[in-house]
Design an enzyme around this catalytic site. Structure first.
Site, PDB file in Angstrom:
ATOM      1  CG  ASN A  28      53.148  33.154 -45.938  1.00  0.00           C
ATOM      2  OD1 ASN A  28      54.249  33.290 -45.409  1.00  0.00           O
ATOM      3  ND2 ASN A  28      52.155  32.500 -45.350  1.00  0.00           N
ATOM      4  CG  ASP A 222      47.432  26.372 -51.204  1.00  0.00           C
ATOM      5  OD1 ASP A 222      46.874  25.908 -50.186  1.00  0.00           O
ATOM      6  OD2 ASP A 222      48.408  27.154 -51.157  1.00  0.00           O
TER       7      ASP A 222
END
Length: 347
Positions: A28, A222
């Site tokens: 991320n 996810d």
């Protein structure tokens, strides 16, 4: 940066290790590797070792298909530049299922330091390559020869509840998620953060049998759970754990997957997100969407130093949301009690 992958097995069929360096597109914006990336690697190692085992004695060629994933804890975050070492070992077999234990280690290649990040238990069934609706029998393991844990597990075999693809489907209402802009809803409500994505299953998502690999599905789940968590907290969020993932049916190439997530429970330091997958066999079935996969993901919120932040309290608006919140609280308290018991046993 080029991906580095390495497979080895000292005894054919007994164990396997997959190693890969974590790249920027695995993480991320804060540099933490997505939980879905790790789940996908775990499933890839599991399908390799279980498919190898299922073809050791069978004359009929077959491929292992993921049926269930037990609860998976994310013990430590992984970062860009770490090398993930995913080790898989077959620990139990029944007539139509095989259990695989997977451990994930993260290595800092600058210092050589390694740490355990994940443990997972996966169940597979074997499907014939000639007839994907035919479940093939699993070869039994050999006590004390190839599998170090099998002696203990055979003694506990009566306690194993081996999953099958046609397991009982949890009831939930389809069409729950509506196209309402989050800005039109109150912050910290279920409706504000609920999210979904639609994915057309292509050839790259599938294995030999032209059905979606379980790791691909888990990665999409996810991603949706991460969107829900980020919308709720507006901070850096990471996967903390995944409860049992149940695969109710196969998803074939050309199908349309709708992956939906909603917040169910928040504690002071964690949040639970329910994620489920509907599949629409648009080329064959006129019946519309059918449930395919369900799971609960737990996320935590982190500051810039990686320390846990408080979670905004979920605002409950309906009786169904209240019921799901209480069910989530019960799961949270049960997990907390188990963790405390494990700590006491270690001490």
């Amino acid at each position: 940066m080029q991906v580095v992958e390495k497979y080895h097995c000292q005894i054919p069929g007994c164990s396997i290790q997959v190693s890969r360096i974590m790249r920027p597109d695995d993480a991320n914006i804060a540099g933490n590797v997505h939980g879905g990336t790790i789940l996908k690697m775990i499933e890839e190692a599991g399908v390799i070792i279980s498919t190898r085992h299922c073809n050791r004695q069978n004359e009929e060629r077959c491929v292992a298909v993921l049926a269930r994933v037990e609860r998976t804890d994310f013990l430590s975050p992984m970062s860009i530049g770490d090398v993930a070492h995913v080790s898989a070992e077959i620990t139990y077999t029944s007539k139509h299922s095989v259990e695989v234990q997977v451990n994930v280690m993260a290595e800092n290649i600058l210092t050589g330091a390694k740490r355990l990040t994940n443990r997972a238990t996966l169940w597979y069934v074997a499907l014939s390559l000639e007839n994907v609706d035919k479940v093939v029998e699993i070869p039994s393991v050999q006590d004390g020869k190839d599998y170090s844990l099998i002696a203990d597990l055979n003694a506990k075999s009566t306690s194993h509840s081996a999953p099958v693809l046609n397991c009982q489907i949890h009831k939930y209402v389809h069409g729950l998620f509506t196209c309402i802009r989050p800005t039109e809803l109150q912050p910290y409500t279920v409706g504000y953060s609920q999210s979904s994505l639609i994915h057309l299953v292509g050839p790259s998502d599938c294995a030999l049998h032209k059905f979606v690999q379980g790791g691909v599905t888990m990665k999409l789940m996810d991603e949706v759970a991460g969107i829900v968590a980020a919308r709720h907290c507006k901070t850096n969020i990471v996967t903390a754990s995944v409860d049992a993932i149940n695969f109710h049916q196969k998803i074939q190439k050309g199908s349309v997957m709708t992956v939906s997530g909603r917040m169910t429970f928040t504690s002071n330091r964690s949040m639970e997100i329910e994620v489920f997958v509907d599949v629409d066999h648009v080329m064959e079935s006129p019946k519309g969407k059918a449930p395919a996969v369900t799971a609960f993901f737990t996320y935590v919120s982190l500051d810039k130093e990686g320390k846990a932040l408080p979670i905004p309290m979920l605002k409950i608006e309906t009786e169904d949301e209240k019921r799901r919140f209480e069910e989530g609280r019960n799961r949270y308290l049960l997990t907390k009690a188990k963790r405390m018991a494990q700590i006491q046993n270690i001490q």
